[in-house]
Design an enzyme around this catalytic site. Structure first.
Site: not given
Length: 314
Positions: A144, A158
């Site tokens: 996690y 991105y």
């Protein structure tokens, strides 16, 4: 009216976000695979003509025309994310890749629901966004912790490489209605145990601390962050700086429920953080003076009432 996609929209936080965004006059597309989410959380929304529900896993590519994306999909409690650690890290990483690809194609603004777990067991207290964290990359929580850290990297890449409009929210411990009875997180565990007259299980000696924010405060923070201008990418801490020990939390819940439960102690799990408290200076500065409004006792009272109803119905 904006068309907004929420992954994990049938989950604890996602369901509250769906409700709020509909209330603000938007069209909401909810995507969930129901691993930890539930249709019960969004039943009241199903008759709304501007709400659409799709059963789907974010590890698979998804196509839709949307204006904004909130990427919330991922099990968030140790009990659930450790059940299938490979699936957990796939959800964080592949889910981020798929949602970022969608945002790039349709030029949508996208928000990543990251976590305070990126700070690991912090050596800096309270934790500012500039702190890089202290995470065990091969521990029981790493599926996690590192999955969310990798997702943050993907979001920033991105943005810098492809110009995708991103927001990164680092969410600290959140509680409230729509938490699963078997959620496995400390607030829900303590409340259910207290209401059923069972011993409240504390791992460690109870001196470790957390900072708990009520879900309404988090939803306000997420929508405020999404509405900021393009220069604000985050990460931004969203949490309540009011800190308490696990023993204090247990005693408060016993008091509020009127329970006769006692407290029992068990060994502390591996890599469990000793302290956790957000520095929310950046949120206060950038998010229209956002700050948590609901104190712990008030929020716990609302949450206890929800669990009382859930337990009585079962």
């Amino acid at each position: 009216m904006k068309r907004i996609l929420i992954t994990g929209g049938a989950g604890f936080i996602g369901s509250h976000l769906c409700k709020q965004l509909l209330k603000e006059g938007n069209e909401v597309l909810c995507v969930d695979n129901y691993f930890t989410g539930s249709k019960e959380n969004i039943l009241e929304l199903l008759d709304n003509p501007y709400f659409e529900l799709i059963r789907r896993d974010v590890t698979e590519p998804f196509y839709a025309e949307v204006d904004e994306i909130y990427n919330l999909a991922c099990p968030a409690s140790p009990v659930h994310y450790q059940y299938n650690p490979i699936k957990t890290i796939k959800t964080s990483v592949m889910g981020a890749i798929n949602m970022l690809g969608l945002a790039k194609r349709v030029k949508a603004k996208i928000l990543q629901a990251s976590t305070s777990e990126v700070y690991g067991d912090p050596a800096v207290h309270p934790q500012p966004e500039s702190y890089w964290g202290n995470v065990n990359p091969i521990g029981t929580r790493s599926c996690y912790d590192e999955g969310k850290r990798c997702a943050e990297t993907l979001f920033m890449d991105y943005h810098t490489q492809n110009g995708v409009a991103i927001k990164i929210a680092r969410i600290f411990n959140t509680y409230g209605p729509h938490m699963n009875i078997n959620d496995g997180r400390v607030v829900s565990n303590f409340i259910v145990q207290a209401l059923q007259g069972e011993p409240l299980t504390i791992f460690g000696d109870g001196s470790q601390t957390r900072s708990f924010q009520y879900v309404d405060d988090l939803i306000s923070g997420l929508t405020c962050l999404m509405s900021t201008n393009a220069e604000v990418t985050g990460p931004v801490n969203l949490g309540n700086p009011q800190e308490c020990t696990m023993l204090q939390l247990a005693e408060t819940i016993i008091d509020l429920t009127g329970s006769s439960s006692q407290v029992v102690f068990h060994p502390l799990p591996l890599d469990d953080p000793q302290q956790r408290r957000p520095d929310i200076s950046i949120a206060r500065e950038l998010l229209q003076d956002w700050e948590p409004q609901i104190d712990l006792k008030q929020g716990l009272s609302h949450t206890i009432a929800y669990f009382e109803k859930q337990l009585s119905s079962k």
